[in-house]
Design an enzyme around this catalytic site. Structure first.
Site, PDB file in Angstrom:
ATOM      1  N   HIS A  33       0.836  -1.266  -0.041  1.00 59.12           N
ATOM      2  CA  HIS A  33       0.025   0.123  -0.016  1.00 59.12           C
ATOM      3  C   HIS A  33       0.672   1.135   0.154  1.00 59.12           C
ATOM      4  O   HIS A  33       0.348   2.565   0.432  1.00 59.12           O
ATOM      5  CB  HIS A  33      -0.946  -0.006   1.041  1.00 59.12           C
ATOM      6  CG  HIS A  33      -2.176  -1.137   1.061  1.00 59.12           C
ATOM      7  ND1 HIS A  33      -3.241  -0.587   0.380  1.00 59.12           N
ATOM      8  CD2 HIS A  33      -2.144  -2.183   1.547  1.00 59.12           C
ATOM      9  CE1 HIS A  33      -3.848  -2.030   0.254  1.00 59.12           C
ATOM     10  NE2 HIS A  33      -3.335  -2.984   0.977  1.00 59.12           N
ATOM     11  N   SER A 125      -5.329  -9.895 -12.287  1.00 59.60           N
ATOM     12  CA  SER A 125      -6.267  -8.925 -13.430  1.00 59.60           C
ATOM     13  C   SER A 125      -4.911  -8.182 -13.916  1.00 59.60           C
ATOM     14  O   SER A 125      -4.930  -8.147 -15.139  1.00 59.60           O
ATOM     15  CB  SER A 125      -6.961  -8.068 -12.699  1.00 59.60           C
ATOM     16  OG  SER A 125      -6.404  -7.642 -11.320  1.00 59.60           O
ATOM     17  N   GLU A 157      -7.999  -0.657 -14.778  1.00 60.15           N
ATOM     18  CA  GLU A 157      -8.445  -0.978 -13.527  1.00 60.15           C
ATOM     19  C   GLU A 157      -9.174   0.363 -12.884  1.00 60.15           C
ATOM     20  O   GLU A 157     -10.159   0.200 -12.471  1.00 60.15           O
ATOM     21  CB  GLU A 157      -7.179  -1.191 -12.212  1.00 60.15           C
ATOM     22  CG  GLU A 157      -6.623  -2.231 -12.424  1.00 60.15           C
ATOM     23  CD  GLU A 157      -7.048  -3.632 -12.054  1.00 60.15           C
ATOM     24  OE1 GLU A 157      -8.097  -3.374 -11.285  1.00 60.15           O
ATOM     25  OE2 GLU A 157      -6.692  -4.605 -12.321  1.00 60.15           O
ATOM     26  N   ASP A 169       1.579  -3.725  -9.394  1.00 60.42           N
ATOM     27  CA  ASP A 169       1.187  -5.056 -10.096  1.00 60.42           C
ATOM     28  C   ASP A 169       1.240  -4.806 -11.708  1.00 60.42           C
ATOM     29  O   ASP A 169       2.159  -6.000 -12.339  1.00 60.42           O
ATOM     30  CB  ASP A 169      -0.332  -5.397  -9.881  1.00 60.42           C
ATOM     31  CG  ASP A 169      -0.561  -5.254  -8.620  1.00 60.42           C
ATOM     32  OD1 ASP A 169       0.341  -5.156  -7.724  1.00 60.42           O
ATOM     33  OD2 ASP A 169      -1.706  -5.210  -8.117  1.00 60.42           O
TER      34      ASP A 169
HETATM   35  C1  GLA Z   1      -3.004  -4.297  -4.837  1.00 60.52           C
HETATM   36  C2  GLA Z   1      -2.945  -3.088  -5.829  1.00 60.52           C
HETATM   37  C3  GLA Z   1      -1.454  -2.572  -5.761  1.00 60.52           C
HETATM   38  C4  GLA Z   1      -0.976  -2.088  -4.542  1.00 60.52           C
HETATM   39  C5  GLA Z   1      -1.380  -3.487  -3.588  1.00 60.52           C
HETATM   40  C6  GLA Z   1      -0.925  -3.245  -2.142  1.00 60.52           C
HETATM   41  O1  GLA Z   1      -2.345  -5.181  -5.478  1.00 60.52           O
HETATM   42  O2  GLA Z   1      -3.556  -3.451  -7.264  1.00 60.52           O
HETATM   43  O3  GLA Z   1      -1.572  -1.519  -6.625  1.00 60.52           O
HETATM   44  O4  GLA Z   1      -1.629  -1.162  -3.991  1.00 60.52           O
HETATM   45  O5  GLA Z   1      -2.548  -3.838  -3.975  1.00 60.52           O
HETATM   46  O6  GLA Z   1       0.399  -2.989  -1.990  1.00 60.52           O
END
Ligand code: GLA
Length: 384
Positions: A33, A125, A157, A169
């Site tokens: 996060h 995703s 997203e 991600d």
């Molecule tokens: C999800 C989100 C990422 C990141 C994580 C937490 O995977 O897609 O962008 O914020 O949560 O680290």
């Protein structure tokens, strides 16, 4: 993943053969996060991925088949053509985001499938978005680079799925490199590959196999809390755009101006950004015990301050601690999915046995275990 099955399905549906592309899911060693706060993350692409076969079809429509679900969808790529099926929204969204960049995306046929577990915090995703982004870019020679493809996935997203995610991600899926983690500065998008081969240890994921609903709304709320606090700090410190720019003293100054909930969440983020930097310093000298300690601290923060853990994840974390596992924590967005565990080789078997048996006994669900193998990011597959 049986690529042959994708190819056979493609042939039977469309009577021809296309080109196959793949893009992986990811792990994240530490730094959770932090991405949407402009901080650092330390992800790596894994050996579980999405695969798609694709070929232009000479129309202005996309015909898509989701092999794992045995479902098909057909849709145009105009502004008002949003398909109803959730999985099709990802493909449509990627195409729309590419079109918004002034590129043309003619119709195509495709079949896709994957082995990234859904809802496990391994970014299925993002893998899907990056796979299609990469495939469409290559098929139509659009000249988009990997940075642009990662941002296209993230925008998908935001605009078509409703999750205001950070960039981690999609970046990991596009930029992954075999044997290396990626130390990514999520504000500048500067990155370094950090070779990761912890001698004497294994990295293993334990999947709770639960995925609590409302996760998307809860995720967006966390992001909102962080933005509130950053805005409050900015009034006194104009240089602060994101929590990345703030420190704990600045946070204390606004204690009476933000809600208690927002405060504690921001505290987690500021601490987590520092924890990642500390863990990176420890990694550089091969001090995996310190890395592991930081992982436990992250878990406590995610559970008690950021409140994105759940009973099942906390249970697995406790077991890891009791088994002497060096580091363990919830991975990814939270609310279910996996813990990531750094385990000494000699403790591995005992930990896995105890974790799986006691988890099943308590929750009546068989957890899944995945050894982490760090692989390359999005690419075309050349199949003989
Ligand atoms: C999800 C989100 C990422 C990141 C994580 C937490 O995977 O897609 O962008 O914020 O949560 O680290």
């Amino acid at each position: 993943m049986e690529l042959k099955t994708i190819q056979e399905k493609f042939k039977s549906l469309y009577g021809t053969a296309g080109v196959v592309y793949t893009s992986p899911g990811r792990i994240n060693l530490i730094g959770e996060h932090t991405d949407y706060n402009g901080g650092f993350v330390l992800p790596g692409a894994i050996d579980k991925a999405m695969y798609c076969e694709i070929k232009p079809n000479g129309t202005d429509k996309v015909r898509a088949f989701a092999l794992d679900l045995e479902e098909s969808a057909e849709f145009g790529l105009g502004e008002n053509d949003l398909p109803a099926k959730q999985w099709a929204k990802y493909i449509y969204g990627v195409c729309r985001e590419i079109i918004k960049k002034g590129k043309s995306v003619p119709g195509f046929d495709c079949v896709f499938a994957g082995d990234v577990p859904l809802g496990a915090g391994m970014s299925s995703s993002a893998a899907l978005e990056s796979c299609f982004g990469f495939a469409i870019n290559d098929t139509y020679n659009l000249g988009l680079d990997r940075f642009e493809l990662a941002l296209i996935g993230q925008a998908t997203e935001h605009n078509y799925v409703g999750v205001k995610c950070g960039i981690m991600d999609q970046f990991a899926s596009c930029f992954g490199k075999e044997g290396s983690l990626i130390r990514l500065d999520c504000r500048s998008l500067e990155y370094q590959y950090v070779p990761f081969n912890p001698a004497g240890y294994r990295l293993v994921l334990v999947n709770t196999c639960v995925s609590h609903n409302l996760a998307e709304g809860a995720y967006n709320k966390r992001r909102h809390s962080c933005e509130n606090v950053a805005a409050a700090i900015k009034k006194r410190h104009p240089e602060v755009e994101l929590l990345r720019d703030a420190n704990l003293d600045m946070l204390k100054e606004v204690a009476n101006e933000v809600s208690a909930e927002d405060y504690i969440r921001a505290e987690f983020v500021i601490e987590e950004i520092q924890r990642l930097l500390d863990a990176c310093a420890a990694l550089e000298i091969g001090d995996y015990e310190t890395v592991g300690k930081k992982m436990y601290e992250t878990h406590i923060g995610l559970s008690r301050k950021y409140e994105v853990s759940c009973e099942e994840l906390d249970f697995l974390n406790d077991i890891a601690r009791e088994c002497g596992v060096s580091g363990s924590r919830v991975m990814g967005g939270g609310f279910g999915g996996c813990t990531i565990n750094l385990v000494k080789n000699e403790l591995y078997d005992g930990f896995i046995k105890r974790a799986t048996e006691s988890y099943e006994q308590k929750f009546k669900i068989k957890p899944k275990v995945y050894d982490v193998i760090i692989k390359d990011g999005a690419r075309k597959l050349y199949i003989q």
